[in-house]
Scaffold this active site. Structure first.
Site, PDB file in Angstrom:
ATOM      1  N   ASP A   1       0.867  -1.165   0.000  1.00 20.97           N
ATOM      2  CA  ASP A   1       0.000   0.000   0.000  1.00 20.97           C
ATOM      3  C   ASP A   1       0.916   1.230   0.000  1.00 20.97           C
ATOM      4  OD1 ASP A   1      -2.358   1.644   0.492  1.00 20.97           O
ATOM      5  OD2 ASP A   1      -1.622   1.791   2.549  1.00 20.97           O
TER       6      ASP A   1
ATOM      7  N   ASP B   1      -0.169   5.156   1.097  1.00 20.72           N
ATOM      8  CA  ASP B   1      -0.439   6.053   2.232  1.00 20.72           C
ATOM      9  C   ASP B   1      -0.552   5.267   3.524  1.00 20.72           C
ATOM     10  OD1 ASP B   1      -0.558   8.788   1.363  1.00 20.72           O
ATOM     11  OD2 ASP B   1      -2.331   8.272   0.205  1.00 20.72           O
TER      12      ASP B   1
END
Length: 236
Positions: free
Chosen positions: A14, A16
């Site tokens: 991922d 953020d």
């Protein structure tokens, strides 16, 4: 407790909350949007929206349905994340602990043409590319963004596509995530999952049933090998 050592073919990150911290920029963006959508509850949104695509958050919290307006407002929101700083002048997007040595190990071009890592983010391509540029993370060959899937996290689509772009099976991948929705996405795709305690509580992450929970990526070491990747997860 002994460290855990895993042998894998690809790592799926991922962005953020996992590689970068955009909290200051996101808070600033929602405060800006409250000027246009005065009924939104910024505190509630910040507690529930992490890991969800911007277009989906704007649908839910701002009531935007028109596709053209939604696309335009999503672009405006993500531009605001990049340009907004918190009080005191802190940069809106910063690199998280442990990321730099991992990137130094897996990012060099000498390991291509078979990608051993991907970024699978709920952000748009424009925003994700800007965030990576700001923090010095190279854009990987296997790059999955909001526009690439019809269903975002917690559906498995982003991580299924990330594994496909790396040319490996999902079960041979390890997902790194900070949000319950992302953990559920990785699990649904058939990947092993590591949850990071960077944005959510241990209890929230445990409810998503990750395989491992660590403080952040400083608790993980990675070594590229001839046969794939060796990941060591430090015991707490």
């Amino acid at each position: 407790m002994a460290d855990t050592v895993l042998h894998l073919h690809a790592l799926l990150f991922d962005m953020d909350g996992t590689l970068v911290d955009s909290t200051a920029g996101v808070v600033g963006a929602w405060e800006l949007f409250r000027q246009s959508y005065p009924t939104i509850d910024v505190h509630y949104i910040l507690s529930s929206s992490h890991g969800v695509r911007t277009v989906d958050n704007l649908k839910t919290h701002c009531g935007i349905e028109d596709p053209e307006i939604l696309e335009s407002e999503a672009e405006r929101f993500e531009r605001a994340i990049v340009t907004t700083s918190s009080e005191g002048g802190r940069q809106g997007i910063v690199l998280l602990p442990g990321v730099k040595p991992i990137m130094q190990e897996i990012a060099p071009a000498r390991f291509l043409p078979n990608p051993c890592w991907a970024i699978c983010t709920s952000a748009t391509r424009a925003y994700a590319s800007s965030a990576l540029s700001i923090t010095g993370i190279p854009v990987p060959d296997a790059f999955v963004v909001s526009e690439d899937v019809s269903k975002g996290k917690p559906f498995p689509d982003p991580y299924l596509l990330g594994a496909e772009k790396c040319g490996v099976k999902p079960e041979d991948c390890l997902v790194f995530e900070d949000a319950p929705s992302g953990i559920r996405s990785g699990r649904a795709a058939g990947c092993k999952t590591v949850a990071l305690l960077t944005t959510h509580s241990r209890e929230q992450l445990e409810a998503a049933q990750p395989d491992f929970i660590v403080k952040d990526l400083s608790c993980v070491s990675i070594k590229r090998t001839e046969k794939g990747i060796t990941v060591t997860i430090k015991s707490e």
